[in-house]
Write a protein that holds these residues in place. Structure first.
Motif, mmCIF file in Angstrom:
data_model
loop_
_atom_site.group_PDB
_atom_site.id
_atom_site.type_symbol
_atom_site.label_atom_id
_atom_site.label_comp_id
_atom_site.label_asym_id
_atom_site.label_seq_id
_atom_site.Cartn_x
_atom_site.Cartn_y
_atom_site.Cartn_z
ATOM 1 N N LYS A 161 0.509 -0.832 -0.177
ATOM 2 C CA LYS A 161 -0.318 0.067 -0.110
ATOM 3 C C LYS A 161 1.168 1.324 0.433
ATOM 4 O O LYS A 161 2.108 1.322 0.471
ATOM 5 C CB LYS A 161 -0.863 0.161 1.248
ATOM 6 C CG LYS A 161 -1.550 -0.573 0.937
ATOM 7 C CD LYS A 161 -2.911 -1.258 0.294
ATOM 8 C CE LYS A 161 -4.030 -2.380 0.906
ATOM 9 N NZ LYS A 161 -5.090 -2.295 -0.108
ATOM 10 N N THR A 162 0.225 2.203 -0.899
ATOM 11 C CA THR A 162 1.318 3.409 -0.663
ATOM 12 C C THR A 162 0.764 4.450 -0.095
ATOM 13 O O THR A 162 -1.033 5.065 -0.117
ATOM 14 C CB THR A 162 1.104 4.069 -2.120
ATOM 15 O OG1 THR A 162 1.600 2.485 -2.697
ATOM 16 C CG2 THR A 162 2.480 5.669 -2.275
ATOM 17 N N ILE A 163 0.979 5.615 0.982
ATOM 18 C CA ILE A 163 0.819 6.503 1.862
ATOM 19 C C ILE A 163 1.493 7.942 1.088
ATOM 20 O O ILE A 163 2.560 7.527 1.354
ATOM 21 C CB ILE A 163 1.486 6.271 3.016
ATOM 22 C CG1 ILE A 163 0.904 4.764 4.234
ATOM 23 C CG2 ILE A 163 0.397 7.513 4.252
ATOM 24 C CD1 ILE A 163 -0.513 4.269 4.019
ATOM 25 N N LEU A 164 1.173 8.753 1.085
ATOM 26 C CA LEU A 164 1.258 9.722 1.190
ATOM 27 C C LEU A 164 0.669 10.607 1.947
ATOM 28 O O LEU A 164 0.534 10.949 2.253
ATOM 29 C CB LEU A 164 -0.116 10.798 -0.074
ATOM 30 C CG LEU A 164 0.497 11.850 -0.381
ATOM 31 C CD1 LEU A 164 1.802 12.702 -1.536
ATOM 32 C CD2 LEU A 164 -0.208 12.476 -1.350
ATOM 33 N N ILE A 179 -2.582 6.047 -4.564
ATOM 34 C CA ILE A 179 -1.952 6.452 -3.432
ATOM 35 C C ILE A 179 -3.276 5.566 -2.997
ATOM 36 O O ILE A 179 -4.847 5.222 -3.639
ATOM 37 C CB ILE A 179 -2.220 7.474 -2.933
ATOM 38 C CG1 ILE A 179 -1.522 8.695 -3.705
ATOM 39 C CG2 ILE A 179 -2.471 7.992 -1.497
ATOM 40 C CD1 ILE A 179 0.643 8.336 -3.365
ATOM 41 N N ASP A 180 -3.078 5.500 -1.747
ATOM 42 C CA ASP A 180 -4.414 4.311 -1.093
ATOM 43 C C ASP A 180 -4.610 4.762 0.535
ATOM 44 O O ASP A 180 -5.544 4.616 0.935
ATOM 45 C CB ASP A 180 -3.421 3.270 -0.225
ATOM 46 C CG ASP A 180 -3.390 2.234 -1.673
ATOM 47 O OD1 ASP A 180 -4.191 1.626 -2.051
ATOM 48 O OD2 ASP A 180 -2.059 1.445 -1.768
ATOM 49 N N CYS A 181 -3.559 5.655 1.310
ATOM 50 C CA CYS A 181 -4.201 7.036 2.370
ATOM 51 C C CYS A 181 -3.081 7.954 1.666
ATOM 52 O O CYS A 181 -2.288 7.951 1.512
ATOM 53 C CB CYS A 181 -3.553 6.067 3.242
ATOM 54 S SG CYS A 181 -3.983 6.536 4.658
ATOM 55 N N VAL A 182 -3.771 8.941 3.146
ATOM 56 C CA VAL A 182 -2.792 10.370 2.817
ATOM 57 C C VAL A 182 -2.560 10.736 4.593
ATOM 58 O O VAL A 182 -4.344 10.719 4.887
ATOM 59 C CB VAL A 182 -3.517 11.858 2.214
ATOM 60 C CG1 VAL A 182 -3.270 12.941 1.741
ATOM 61 C CG2 VAL A 182 -4.300 11.511 0.838
ATOM 62 N N LEU A 183 -1.941 11.215 4.192
ATOM 63 C CA LEU A 183 -1.227 12.024 5.889
ATOM 64 C C LEU A 183 -0.846 13.308 5.423
ATOM 65 O O LEU A 183 -0.676 13.820 4.937
ATOM 66 C CB LEU A 183 -0.337 11.456 5.811
ATOM 67 C CG LEU A 183 -0.161 9.891 6.811
ATOM 68 C CD1 LEU A 183 1.238 9.461 7.301
ATOM 69 C CD2 LEU A 183 -0.849 9.667 8.552
ATOM 70 N N MET A 184 -1.726 14.407 6.023
ATOM 71 C CA MET A 184 -2.249 15.783 5.790
ATOM 72 C C MET A 184 -1.631 16.470 6.597
ATOM 73 O O MET A 184 -2.269 15.863 7.589
ATOM 74 C CB MET A 184 -3.552 16.097 4.938
ATOM 75 C CG MET A 184 -3.933 17.088 4.865
ATOM 76 S SD MET A 184 -3.221 17.365 3.029
ATOM 77 C CE MET A 184 -4.208 16.987 1.798
ATOM 78 N N ILE A 189 -8.056 9.979 4.730
ATOM 79 C CA ILE A 189 -7.457 11.260 3.980
ATOM 80 C C ILE A 189 -7.329 12.076 5.979
ATOM 81 O O ILE A 189 -8.443 11.843 6.933
ATOM 82 C CB ILE A 189 -7.728 12.667 4.020
ATOM 83 C CG1 ILE A 189 -7.942 12.648 2.599
ATOM 84 C CG2 ILE A 189 -6.961 13.788 4.080
ATOM 85 C CD1 ILE A 189 -8.691 13.904 1.479
ATOM 86 N N ILE A 190 -5.620 11.510 6.763
ATOM 87 C CA ILE A 190 -5.802 11.527 8.127
ATOM 88 C C ILE A 190 -5.109 12.693 8.570
ATOM 89 O O ILE A 190 -3.824 13.241 7.691
ATOM 90 C CB ILE A 190 -5.259 9.929 8.137
ATOM 91 C CG1 ILE A 190 -5.461 8.740 8.276
ATOM 92 C CG2 ILE A 190 -4.419 10.734 10.167
ATOM 93 C CD1 ILE A 190 -5.026 7.556 8.609
ATOM 94 N N LYS A 248 -3.468 1.663 9.661
ATOM 95 C CA LYS A 248 -3.761 0.134 9.246
ATOM 96 C C LYS A 248 -5.402 0.197 9.379
ATOM 97 O O LYS A 248 -6.082 -1.187 8.471
ATOM 98 C CB LYS A 248 -3.251 -0.562 10.253
ATOM 99 C CG LYS A 248 -1.576 -0.980 10.307
ATOM 100 C CD LYS A 248 -1.426 -2.395 11.200
ATOM 101 C CE LYS A 248 0.255 -3.085 10.568
ATOM 102 N NZ LYS A 248 1.213 -3.593 11.086
ATOM 103 N N GLN A 249 -5.777 0.904 9.918
ATOM 104 C CA GLN A 249 -6.991 0.715 9.984
ATOM 105 C C GLN A 249 -7.953 1.562 8.585
ATOM 106 O O GLN A 249 -9.234 0.621 8.827
ATOM 107 C CB GLN A 249 -7.991 1.631 11.222
ATOM 108 C CG GLN A 249 -9.220 1.989 11.820
ATOM 109 C CD GLN A 249 -9.721 2.794 12.527
ATOM 110 O OE1 GLN A 249 -8.598 3.593 13.024
ATOM 111 N NE2 GLN A 249 -11.198 3.799 12.683
ATOM 112 N N TYR A 250 -7.325 2.088 8.173
ATOM 113 C CA TYR A 250 -7.297 2.613 7.052
ATOM 114 C C TYR A 250 -7.096 2.210 5.668
ATOM 115 O O TYR A 250 -8.165 2.161 4.390
ATOM 116 C CB TYR A 250 -7.889 3.436 6.822
ATOM 117 C CG TYR A 250 -8.626 5.067 8.061
ATOM 118 C CD1 TYR A 250 -10.007 4.735 7.531
ATOM 119 C CD2 TYR A 250 -8.586 5.427 8.801
ATOM 120 C CE1 TYR A 250 -11.277 5.530 8.557
ATOM 121 C CE2 TYR A 250 -9.255 6.218 9.929
ATOM 122 C CZ TYR A 250 -10.070 6.015 9.769
ATOM 123 O OH TYR A 250 -11.285 6.829 10.547
ATOM 124 N N VAL A 251 -6.171 1.092 5.483
ATOM 125 C CA VAL A 251 -5.455 1.212 4.757
ATOM 126 C C VAL A 251 -5.509 -0.094 4.393
ATOM 127 O O VAL A 251 -5.364 -1.366 3.905
ATOM 128 C CB VAL A 251 -4.291 1.331 4.012
ATOM 129 C CG1 VAL A 251 -3.241 0.996 3.284
ATOM 130 C CG2 VAL A 251 -4.194 3.673 4.658
#
Length: 127
Positions: free
Chosen positions: A7-10, A51-56, A85-86, A123-126
């Motif tokens: 999985k890829t996190i931005l 992308i699988d999830c964004v840390l913003m 989006i976290i 992990k909860q979201y991805v």
């Protein structure tokens, strides 16, 4: 179809210290990391990478995290506008959970980052 299930996190974050720590923690969890140093790079990265999830980070230059989140939610591509989006913020008190939700934030983590919580939330979201 590749069998690569990585999985890829931005990570959208302008502090190189936080960026490097966050990247190391998530790479240890076998996530692939894509970086955006400011709000102007976020959509470019999302459009150029799966992308699988964004840390913003909320306080990033050019466009803040709230504005970026709204732009992601308004994007025409459902692969982009449905992303978790976290938000990461050192001054969550400046925003209420309602404001985060209104902008389209899925969840948020306070700074200083608790890395166990970071891994748990990602992990909860991805998965």
């Amino acid at each position: 179809m590749s069998v690569d299930t990585q999985k890829t996190i931005l990570i959208a974050e302008d502090s190189s210290v936080i960026l490097n720590l966050t990247r190391k923690i998530l790479e240890l969890q076998k996530y692939k990391i894509v970086l955006a140093k400011n709000g102007g790079e976020v959509l470019k990265q999302l459009e150029g990478n799966p992308i699988d999830c964004v840390l913003m980070d909320i306080n990033i230059p050019v466009k803040d995290g709230m504005q970026c989140t709204r732009e992601i939610r308004a994007h025409a591509d459902p692969k982009i506008n449905k992303l978790p989006i976290i938000a990461i913020t050192g001054n969550a008190n400046n925003y209420s959970m309602d404001q985060f939700r209104e902008a389209g934030v899925t969840d948020y983590l306070p700074k200083p980052l608790d890395f166990d919580a970071l891994v748990r939330v990602v992990k909860q979201y991805v998965g």
